[in-house]
Write a protein that holds these residues in place. Structure first.
Motif, PDB file in Angstrom:
ATOM      1  N   GLU A 130       0.843  -1.212   0.000  1.00 52.32           N
ATOM      2  CA  GLU A 130       0.000   0.000   0.000  1.00 52.32           C
ATOM      3  C   GLU A 130       0.871   1.252   0.000  1.00 52.32           C
ATOM      4  O   GLU A 130       0.626   2.199  -0.765  1.00 52.32           O
ATOM      5  CB  GLU A 130      -0.919   0.000   1.220  1.00 52.32           C
ATOM      6  CG  GLU A 130      -1.875   1.183   1.247  1.00 52.32           C
ATOM      7  CD  GLU A 130      -2.728   1.235   2.503  1.00 52.32           C
ATOM      8  OE1 GLU A 130      -3.636   2.080   2.563  1.00 52.32           O
ATOM      9  OE2 GLU A 130      -2.464   0.438   3.439  1.00 52.32           O
ATOM     10  N   ALA A 131       1.916   1.275   0.836  1.00 51.86           N
ATOM     11  CA  ALA A 131       2.810   2.437   0.887  1.00 51.86           C
ATOM     12  C   ALA A 131       3.588   2.568  -0.419  1.00 51.86           C
ATOM     13  O   ALA A 131       3.797   3.685  -0.913  1.00 51.86           O
ATOM     14  CB  ALA A 131       3.761   2.316   2.074  1.00 51.86           C
ATOM     15  N   TRP A 132       4.026   1.453  -0.982  1.00 53.12           N
ATOM     16  CA  TRP A 132       4.765   1.455  -2.250  1.00 53.12           C
ATOM     17  C   TRP A 132       3.911   2.107  -3.338  1.00 53.12           C
ATOM     18  O   TRP A 132       4.377   2.971  -4.084  1.00 53.12           O
ATOM     19  CB  TRP A 132       5.135   0.023  -2.621  1.00 53.12           C
ATOM     20  CG  TRP A 132       6.157  -0.122  -3.712  1.00 53.12           C
ATOM     21  CD1 TRP A 132       7.481  -0.393  -3.572  1.00 53.12           C
ATOM     22  CD2 TRP A 132       5.925  -0.042  -5.136  1.00 53.12           C
ATOM     23  NE1 TRP A 132       8.098  -0.478  -4.800  1.00 53.12           N
ATOM     24  CE2 TRP A 132       7.171  -0.262  -5.780  1.00 53.12           C
ATOM     25  CE3 TRP A 132       4.811   0.194  -5.925  1.00 53.12           C
ATOM     26  CZ2 TRP A 132       7.306  -0.254  -7.168  1.00 53.12           C
ATOM     27  CZ3 TRP A 132       4.942   0.213  -7.308  1.00 53.12           C
ATOM     28  CH2 TRP A 132       6.191  -0.007  -7.920  1.00 53.12           C
ATOM     29  N   ASN A 133       2.660   1.684  -3.424  1.00 52.92           N
ATOM     30  CA  ASN A 133       1.775   2.198  -4.475  1.00 52.92           C
ATOM     31  C   ASN A 133       1.475   3.682  -4.283  1.00 52.92           C
ATOM     32  O   ASN A 133       1.435   4.456  -5.248  1.00 52.92           O
ATOM     33  CB  ASN A 133       0.466   1.403  -4.506  1.00 52.92           C
ATOM     34  CG  ASN A 133       0.664   0.007  -5.088  1.00 52.92           C
ATOM     35  OD1 ASN A 133       1.481  -0.192  -5.975  1.00 52.92           O
ATOM     36  ND2 ASN A 133      -0.073  -0.974  -4.569  1.00 52.92           N
ATOM     37  N   TRP A 134       1.268   4.114  -3.036  1.00 55.77           N
ATOM     38  CA  TRP A 134       0.997   5.533  -2.767  1.00 55.77           C
ATOM     39  C   TRP A 134       2.219   6.372  -3.135  1.00 55.77           C
ATOM     40  O   TRP A 134       2.088   7.435  -3.765  1.00 55.77           O
ATOM     41  CB  TRP A 134       0.649   5.705  -1.285  1.00 55.77           C
ATOM     42  CG  TRP A 134       0.236   7.101  -0.915  1.00 55.77           C
ATOM     43  CD1 TRP A 134      -1.026   7.610  -0.911  1.00 55.77           C
ATOM     44  CD2 TRP A 134       1.099   8.169  -0.500  1.00 55.77           C
ATOM     45  NE1 TRP A 134      -1.014   8.929  -0.521  1.00 55.77           N
ATOM     46  CE2 TRP A 134       0.283   9.305  -0.258  1.00 55.77           C
ATOM     47  CE3 TRP A 134       2.477   8.286  -0.307  1.00 55.77           C
ATOM     48  CZ2 TRP A 134       0.790  10.532   0.167  1.00 55.77           C
ATOM     49  CZ3 TRP A 134       2.999   9.509   0.108  1.00 55.77           C
ATOM     50  CH2 TRP A 134       2.161  10.608   0.350  1.00 55.77           C
ATOM     51  N   VAL A 140       3.898  10.605  -5.208  1.00 56.90           N
ATOM     52  CA  VAL A 140       5.189  11.305  -5.143  1.00 56.90           C
ATOM     53  C   VAL A 140       5.932  11.142  -6.468  1.00 56.90           C
ATOM     54  O   VAL A 140       6.422  12.102  -7.046  1.00 56.90           O
ATOM     55  CB  VAL A 140       6.044  10.797  -3.959  1.00 56.90           C
ATOM     56  CG1 VAL A 140       7.395  11.525  -3.926  1.00 56.90           C
ATOM     57  CG2 VAL A 140       5.304  11.000  -2.643  1.00 56.90           C
ATOM     58  N   GLY A 141       5.984   9.917  -6.962  1.00 54.39           N
ATOM     59  CA  GLY A 141       6.668   9.651  -8.220  1.00 54.39           C
ATOM     60  C   GLY A 141       5.836   9.925  -9.456  1.00 54.39           C
ATOM     61  O   GLY A 141       6.345   9.854 -10.579  1.00 54.39           O
ATOM     62  N   LYS A 142       4.545  10.215  -9.257  1.00 54.38           N
ATOM     63  CA  LYS A 142       3.628  10.554 -10.357  1.00 54.38           C
ATOM     64  C   LYS A 142       3.580   9.456 -11.425  1.00 54.38           C
ATOM     65  O   LYS A 142       3.485   9.724 -12.623  1.00 54.38           O
ATOM     66  CB  LYS A 142       4.018  11.889 -11.005  1.00 54.38           C
ATOM     67  CG  LYS A 142       4.217  13.034 -10.018  1.00 54.38           C
ATOM     68  CD  LYS A 142       2.982  13.319  -9.192  1.00 54.38           C
ATOM     69  CE  LYS A 142       3.211  14.482  -8.231  1.00 54.38           C
ATOM     70  NZ  LYS A 142       2.055  14.695  -7.300  1.00 54.38           N
ATOM     71  N   ASN A 143       3.677   8.212 -10.980  1.00 54.31           N
ATOM     72  CA  ASN A 143       3.627   7.033 -11.867  1.00 54.31           C
ATOM     73  C   ASN A 143       4.732   7.028 -12.920  1.00 54.31           C
ATOM     74  O   ASN A 143       4.639   6.323 -13.934  1.00 54.31           O
ATOM     75  CB  ASN A 143       2.273   6.948 -12.590  1.00 54.31           C
ATOM     76  CG  ASN A 143       1.133   6.687 -11.633  1.00 54.31           C
ATOM     77  OD1 ASN A 143       1.252   5.853 -10.733  1.00 54.31           O
ATOM     78  ND2 ASN A 143       0.040   7.402 -11.797  1.00 54.31           N
ATOM     79  N   ASN A 144       5.773   7.799 -12.657  1.00 55.67           N
ATOM     80  CA  ASN A 144       6.805   7.948 -13.684  1.00 55.67           C
ATOM     81  C   ASN A 144       8.212   7.916 -13.096  1.00 55.67           C
ATOM     82  O   ASN A 144       9.180   8.166 -13.813  1.00 55.67           O
ATOM     83  CB  ASN A 144       6.581   9.277 -14.429  1.00 55.67           C
ATOM     84  CG  ASN A 144       7.426   9.402 -15.664  1.00 55.67           C
ATOM     85  OD1 ASN A 144       7.591   8.433 -16.416  1.00 55.67           O
ATOM     86  ND2 ASN A 144       8.012  10.572 -15.870  1.00 55.67           N
TER      87      ASN A 144
END
Length: 631
Positions: free
Chosen positions: A378-382, A387-391
């Protein structure tokens, strides 16, 4: 340091193959990129049976020359650190490599004026300020061995570490700011030194202007010590295997272990892993949010980053002060490119409104990292999405105080990425999964005990003053292997996921505490007869601390008892070891030989109500039900 950088996953595979088939040639080529006063006689001598490891033996160097002399020739005006404190206009500053050189030399000369010599131990108990980094480098400059103690530890914990290392000089501050609170460090040092006989001088940095009480003949203000000192100090000539620092870490017994790292191998490995895990470019701004009191701060705020000529952010603060946007505000302010923090911080910030993240420009980020404990999905995905904006690739790094540097990690965006998996081993790291009998586990998607079968340059050399303890702790479980103390899973592609500790060590927000260490503090309490401490899953901290305690009958107010026990732990270890749950019980589950069955207590702490396996071997099986009834 581009000469040691891997630039593709195919190159990683080639480098990794060479590192395990020709390890001496591999590390020798990397080591040539650093400043040596004399080349080594042998690259590696080792024996895991009767533990002894030497890297670059006979090589002469001083780690600060690669950090300072190299950088002031190439980039004297490049910023080494941007320092951020509380959110006030006058509480941020920067320091260039040339200015850092001058400050290190001034303090090094100041230490020499106090008769600090090569091999002497110096304790650093300071806030997250530039002078803390200067203190570490000044020690290294003159060959003194620094022992940094996290400024959240209590006076008793500080005294234990000072006495174990027979410290000659303590560097501290009058106090520090933690959120909106001021912490008095100097009085903690004074209290600690009542039971310390080896300390000759205390150097006090004026941080919060509290006018601390100074002891004549012993205490001296930092600014007075460096006044008039030369801005040049010749670097002491060190052997590659000379001690660089001692850093204390909790173990499964009550006494913290003084992990020893040495000059040459630590230099080579921390720079190599910094450059490659973070894919650092010379114009990047790097930010690791750790404290220098932990190994993460040593390796990736101070040594690894400076060896690569990096510009870093140094942060004295907490992620939620003055509000939950503090991290993201700093990233935007300095256009941070690589951000390295702990899952605990991520989980904490997840609980706040997304507007704290979304109102800041995080487009400068290239890589976001995780350190200190396994990161949950869950934390990894958030983290990846918001924060990483899926990129932005996440590097989920695994390593330890004892390893000195990152052991498992992605290489920026070069490596495959999988949520909750730390990934592949860094070149040179030869891992094995073993079963309880010490047999290799070959199949994919299997779990086992994570061990290392070949030395790497930055590995622990000993536990200070007790080499037998080092050998017994790390090399006795499985002959011929370094045992990490962690369980792990390896998937069909060879990627590793860390499951967690398998010994009596609790990982709370990335900080390791031995259960025996906490139990010892509790058992000193006037109300406690005996106690047992276990870890349990915690949504924010990863693991929480659960205390089962048997108390005497002279006090019936449980709230008073629990408050007193919390105070005992704070006094002997520090507030960072505060228990999440304290349960007063009438007895503990013990075998007939008197051993506490912690596996039962772990299950109770995790919420289990009836699946405890065979409890017939307990001295009193009914005690389990009694504990459940009072939970």
């Amino acid at each position: 340091m581009k000469a040691i950088q891997i630039n593709s996953f195919e190159e990683y595979q080639e480098k990794y193959t060479k590192s395990i088939t020709q390890p001496e040639a591999f590390w020798g080529e990397i080591a040539f990129n650093f400043r040596w006063k004399k080349k080594w006689d042998t690259i590696l001598n080792w024996d895991f049976q009767d533990f002894q490891v030497d890297w670059f033996k006979g090589g002469k160097l001083n780690i600060t020359e690669t950090i300072l002399e190299e950088n002031i020739v190439k980039n004297p005006d490049k910023v080494a650190y941007y320092w951020e404190k509380k959110k006030k206009k006058d509480q941020h500053k920067s320091i260039t490599y040339l200015e850092l050189y001058y400050q290190v030399c001034e303090l090094a000369n100041g230490l020499k004026s106090l008769n600090v010599q090569k091999g002497d131990r110096v304790c650093i108990y300071m806030p997250m300020v530039i002078e803390s980094v200067v203190a570490m480098l000044a020690c290294a400059r003159i060959g003194a061995v620094h022992s940094v103690v996290f400024a959240g530890f209590s006076a008793n914990a500080l005294a234990d570490r000072i006495n174990d290392a027979a410290v000659k000089v303590v560097l501290t501050a009058d106090g520090l700011n933690r959120g909106d609170k001021k912490v008095d460090l100097k009085s903690m040092v004074d209290e600690a030194l009542v039971s310390c006989s080896t300390v000759e001088n205390v150097i006090v940095l004026d941080c919060i202007h509290s006018n601390p009480k100074m002891k004549n003949g012993r205490d001296i203000f930092y600014h007075d010590l460096i006044a008039g000192k030369e801005k040049k100090c010749d670097a002491a000539i060190m052997d590659a295997e000379d001690m660089l620092f001692i850093l204390y870490t909790s173990g499964s017994t009550g006494k913290p272990k003084g992990v020893v790292h040495t000059c040459g191998g630590y230099m080579v490995y921390t720079a190599y892993t910094f450059q490659n895990a973070f894919q650092y470019d010379s114009k990047d701004v790097f930010w690791c949010t750790a404290d220098i009191g932990w190994i993460t701060g040593h390796s990736y705020i101070v040594y690894g980053s400076l060896l690569c000529g990096a510009t870093s952010v140094l942060f004295e603060g907490i992620p939620t002060f003055p509000d939950a946007g503090r991290f993201w505000e700093i990233i935007e302010k300095y256009k941070v490119n690589q951000f390295y923090t702990a899952p605990t911080a991520i989980r904490s910030l997840m609980s706040f409104d997304l507007s704290f993240v979304e109102k800041h420009d995080l487009s400068s980020l290239k890589i976001i990292g995780s350190v200190g404990e396994p990161i949950n999905e869950e934390a990894w995905n958030w983290y990846y999405k918001h924060v990483g904006k899926n990129n932005c690739p996440i590097i989920d790094t695994w390593w330890q105080t004892e390893t000195g540097g990152i052991m498992l990690s992605g290489l920026g965006g070069l490596s495959p990425m999988k949520a909750t998996f730390a990934g592949y081993p860094i070149p040179g790291i030869q891992l094995e999964l073993l079963d309880t009998e010490g047999n290799k586990i070959q199949e994919a998607n299997a779990e086992g005990y994570l061990c290392v079968k070949f030395p790497w340059p930055s590995m622990i050399r000993t536990t200070y003053g007790d080499h037998e303890r080092c050998q017994q702790t790390y090399f006795s479980n499985y002959k011929g292997y370094y045992f990490t103390g962690d369980g792990a899973k390896r998937d069909e592609h060879g990627m590793y996921r860390i499951i967690g500790r398998v010994d009596d060590v609790i990982n709370v927000s990335g900080h390791r505490f031995g259960t025996a260490e906490i139990e010892d503090a509790i058992n000193k309490n006037e109300y406690a007869i005996e106690s047992a401490v276990v870890g349990f899953p915690h949504d924010i901290k990863g693991q929480g601390i659960y205390v089962f305690v048997v108390v005497n009958t002279k006090e019936t107010d449980e709230n008073l008892i629990k408050s007193s026990i919390i105070d005992s732990i704070a006094d002997h270890i520090g507030k960072i070891a505060k228990p999440d749950i304290i349960q007063v019980v009438k007895g503990l589950p013990k075998t007939r030989s008197g051993k506490i069955m912690r596996r039962i207590l772990r299950k109770i702490a995790e919420g289990e109500k009836d699946n405890f396996g065979d409890i017939s071997t307990l001295l009193d099986p009914n005690v389990v039900q009694c504990i459940l009834e009072t939970r």
